[in-house]
Scaffold this motif. Structure first.
Motif, PDB file in Angstrom:
ATOM      1  N   VAL A   1      31.288  64.930  60.706  1.00 20.48           N
ATOM      2  CA  VAL A   1      32.611  65.475  61.254  1.00 20.48           C
ATOM      3  C   VAL A   1      32.786  67.016  61.120  1.00 20.48           C
ATOM      4  O   VAL A   1      32.332  67.452  59.963  1.00 20.48           O
TER       5      VAL A   1
ATOM      6  N   SER B   1      36.016  53.612  63.265  1.00 20.56           N
ATOM      7  CA  SER B   1      37.436  53.612  63.563  1.00 20.56           C
ATOM      8  C   SER B   1      37.565  54.431  64.543  1.00 20.56           C
ATOM      9  O   SER B   1      38.515  54.144  65.478  1.00 20.56           O
ATOM     10  N   ARG B   2      37.058  55.904  64.591  1.00 24.33           N
ATOM     11  CA  ARG B   2      37.397  56.576  65.735  1.00 24.33           C
ATOM     12  C   ARG B   2      36.677  55.826  67.319  1.00 24.33           C
ATOM     13  O   ARG B   2      37.202  56.384  68.108  1.00 24.33           O
TER      14      ARG B   2
ATOM     15  N   PRO C   1      41.397  60.715  71.996  1.00 27.94           N
ATOM     16  CA  PRO C   1      40.489  61.568  72.527  1.00 27.94           C
ATOM     17  C   PRO C   1      40.568  62.556  73.310  1.00 27.94           C
ATOM     18  O   PRO C   1      41.353  62.403  74.242  1.00 27.94           O
TER      19      PRO C   1
ATOM     20  N   PHE D   1      38.738  64.733  69.088  1.00 22.96           N
ATOM     21  CA  PHE D   1      40.110  63.879  68.834  1.00 22.96           C
ATOM     22  C   PHE D   1      40.999  65.162  68.291  1.00 22.96           C
ATOM     23  O   PHE D   1      40.768  65.887  67.945  1.00 22.96           O
TER      24      PHE D   1
ATOM     25  N   ALA E   1      39.082  54.044  68.944  1.00 25.56           N
ATOM     26  CA  ALA E   1      40.182  54.869  69.589  1.00 25.56           C
ATOM     27  C   ALA E   1      39.743  55.469  71.083  1.00 25.56           C
ATOM     28  O   ALA E   1      40.518  55.630  71.903  1.00 25.56           O
TER      29      ALA E   1
ATOM     30  N   PHE F   1      34.679  56.087  59.032  1.00 22.63           N
ATOM     31  CA  PHE F   1      35.390  56.830  60.020  1.00 22.63           C
ATOM     32  C   PHE F   1      34.993  56.752  61.185  1.00 22.63           C
ATOM     33  O   PHE F   1      35.831  56.763  62.281  1.00 22.63           O
TER      34      PHE F   1
ATOM     35  N   LEU G   1      33.797  64.078  66.005  1.00 20.91           N
ATOM     36  CA  LEU G   1      32.646  63.220  65.413  1.00 20.91           C
ATOM     37  C   LEU G   1      31.578  63.455  65.982  1.00 20.91           C
ATOM     38  O   LEU G   1      31.407  63.477  67.406  1.00 20.91           O
TER      39      LEU G   1
ATOM     40  N   VAL H   1      45.284  59.275  66.654  1.00 21.85           N
ATOM     41  CA  VAL H   1      44.297  59.873  67.251  1.00 21.85           C
ATOM     42  C   VAL H   1      44.363  59.824  68.699  1.00 21.85           C
ATOM     43  O   VAL H   1      44.397  58.570  68.901  1.00 21.85           O
TER      44      VAL H   1
ATOM     45  N   GLU I   1      41.494  60.464  55.658  1.00 22.46           N
ATOM     46  CA  GLU I   1      40.641  59.350  56.191  1.00 22.46           C
ATOM     47  C   GLU I   1      39.074  59.704  55.725  1.00 22.46           C
ATOM     48  O   GLU I   1      38.334  58.782  55.573  1.00 22.46           O
TER      49      GLU I   1
ATOM     50  N   GLY J   1      45.201  57.772  61.702  1.00 26.18           N
ATOM     51  CA  GLY J   1      44.740  56.924  62.827  1.00 26.18           C
ATOM     52  C   GLY J   1      45.286  57.308  64.185  1.00 26.18           C
ATOM     53  O   GLY J   1      44.770  56.751  65.070  1.00 26.18           O
TER      54      GLY J   1
END
Length: 499
Positions: A150, A217-218, A103, A123, A221, A214, A133, A101, A18, A99
């Motif tokens: 990260v 996308s996180r 938290p 995560f 989540a 990244f 992150l 993941v 990723e 993906g």
């Protein structure tokens, strides 16, 4: 990029994959292309190319883009990946975990000034490969994300943040709800994206683009459900009347008693309050070394025309404002001293940084006619819109006409187009010139003046430029977004403009 994607076949964890693909997608983040959206032309173009290639490397790239890409890129990549998998194209073992993941905790480290938040969201993939992150949010840049990275050393990272806060009274470190973290980061990343105009400097760190996909996308989540939290020290919105009351309270306070020029101090206070309300998310009472330096050395020289008395008074008025506002914002005495030191250290540079337009040979009366609102950044575009402001035309004394008045504007534009009075559509054509002049006066949309400058840089005269702007405005009609996009795409002017 497809050749580089071969390295994805050798990685062992979805996290590494990723991050590699996020770096790829960041190659064009924040950039502009003529004739289309960069994410569509390059991002979706890469997806289409990988789909046609049909190799294992292409499949791994598509699987990652299905999670990390924009909504359109993700949809196309997912469809293409499924088609390749049905064709028995080999895929790595980690592909099913991309993906996937959840938290595990969100934290924020912030300074007592309210300058900056460092948001940490952790995560894990089903309890494994825990990672964090980290996003830095800068409130001196209207709450935009300035940096991101990260870390896989989550425990060490959190412990270090706790120790720094324990040993520094100017720092706070606390856990926050995931919903709050998501709302804060969504706002910050949007602010970063909005800051990237065609001519704007890159305000984010060099590494931000590599982690942008990244991070985006996180953040998805994290659970939604909260509005963006108010920044530290924020209050209810300040109306014009409330700003005036705050200025009056300041001028009557002990902090302002030694200001020798009450009139100049009053105008300085108005600028300080407006800056806090309009540029600092509605926080005129927040003071810090960084905010004061940004105000003195960056914003004022670009945005406000100060009279000589106001230039002299501004550092003193700002120092008095610090003494007035800091106790109300809860800033400790250590922070007050540091902020005052920053103001005095910036004073000499402020004198050098600030440029009075009259020092460049401009008549002050002329400048004041063009800048009744004191918006120094508007000077060039308004002078472009109304070049005839001095002298005599027939019985009309141009120096008496006010370009901010609609009636006087029409007279000025009629004189500017005296040679075109015989054209049959003169009234309609002049009305369009009035429309463009009004937009240039207000700077709405900002792309209008940016397009005019690009065309002039290419050697085209003012008359040609205005006619092309009219042609575009007429074609786009009452569609501001389409007008802005069309102006962004201007690179040159036709040999024979239709206007």
């Amino acid at each position: 990029m497809l050749l580089a994607a071969r390295e994805l076949l050798a990685v062992r964890s979805p996290l590494d994959a990723e991050l590699m693909v996020s770096d790829m997608l960041g190659a064009w983040w924040g950039r502009r292309l003529r004739g289309g959206d960069v994410e569509q032309i390059l991002g979706e173009g890469l997806v289409d190319y990988a789909a046609k290639a049909g190799t294992p490397a292409a499949l791994t790239l598509l699987i990652s883009v299905a999670y990390l890409g924009t909504a359109r890129q993700a949809a196309k990549a997912e469809g293409a990946a499924l088609a390749l998998m049905e064709s028995d194209v080999a895929r790595p073992r980690w592909a099913d975990r991309v993906g996937a993941v959840k938290p595990s905790g969100c934290y924020v480290s912030r300074d007592v000034y309210g300058d900056q938040d460092t948001v940490v969201c952790t995560f894990a993939y089903n309890g494994e490969d825990t990672h964090a992150l980290v996003v830095v949010v800068d409130y001196n840049m209207r709450g935009m994300a300035r940096d991101a990275w990260v870390s896989s050393q989550v425990d060490k990272l959190l412990e270090q943040a706790r120790l720094e806060a324990a040993g520094n009274p100017m720092l706070r470190f606390e856990e926050i709800e995931p919903q709050q973290a998501r709302a804060l980061l969504e706002f910050a990343m949007k602010a970063a994206r909005d800051s990237l105009g065609r001519n704007a400097p890159r305000l984010v760190s060099d590494g931000y683009s590599a982690y942008h996909a990244f991070a985006r996308s996180r953040i998805k989540a994290l659970p939604p459900g909260r509005k963006r939290p108010a920044p530290p020290h924020s209050e209810a919105p300040y109306s014009r009347d409330r700003r005036a009351m705050l200025a009056a309270e300041f001028l009557a306070s002990d902090a302002a008693e030694n200001l020798s020029d009450p009139s100049a101090a009053s105008r300085c206070a108005d600028h300080i309050i407006d800056y806090g309300c309009d540029q600092d998310l509605g926080r005129p009472l927040r003071v810090s070394p960084a905010k004061c330096e940004t105000f003195l050395l960056d914003w004022l020289p670009r945005k406000v025309m100060l009279r000589p008395a106001e230039q002299e008074a501004m550092p003193h008025a700002l120092a008095a404002w610090v003494r007035f506002a800091a106790p109300r914002a809860g800033l400790p005495e250590q922070g007050v001293r540091a902020t005052l030191d920053a103001v005095w250290e910036a004073t000499a540079r402020f004198t050098e940084a600030y440029r009075d337009p009259t020092t460049f040979g401009l008549d002050r009366a002329l400048v004041e006619r063009l800048l009744p609102d004191g918006d120094l950044s508007a000077l060039a575009r308004r002078a472009f819109a109304f070049p005839l402001l001095q002298g005599v035309h027939g019985s009309i004394i141009l120096d008496t006409l006010n370009p901010a008045d609609e009636g006087d504007r029409r007279i000025l534009l009629e004189i500017d187009h005296a040679a075109e009075r015989d054209r049959p559509d003169f009234d309609e054509h002049l009305a369009w010139h009035e429309e463009i002049a009004a937009r240039l006066w207000e700077g709405d949309p900002p792309q209008l003046w940016e397009a005019a400058q690009r065309l002039m840089d290419l050697g085209h005269d003012r008359h040609e430029v205005l006619h092309l702007l009219i042609e575009i405005a007429e074609r786009m009609g009452d569609h501001p977004d389409e007008l802005a996009a069309a102006l962004d795409d201007i690179a040159d002017i036709p040999d024979e403009p239709s206007a």
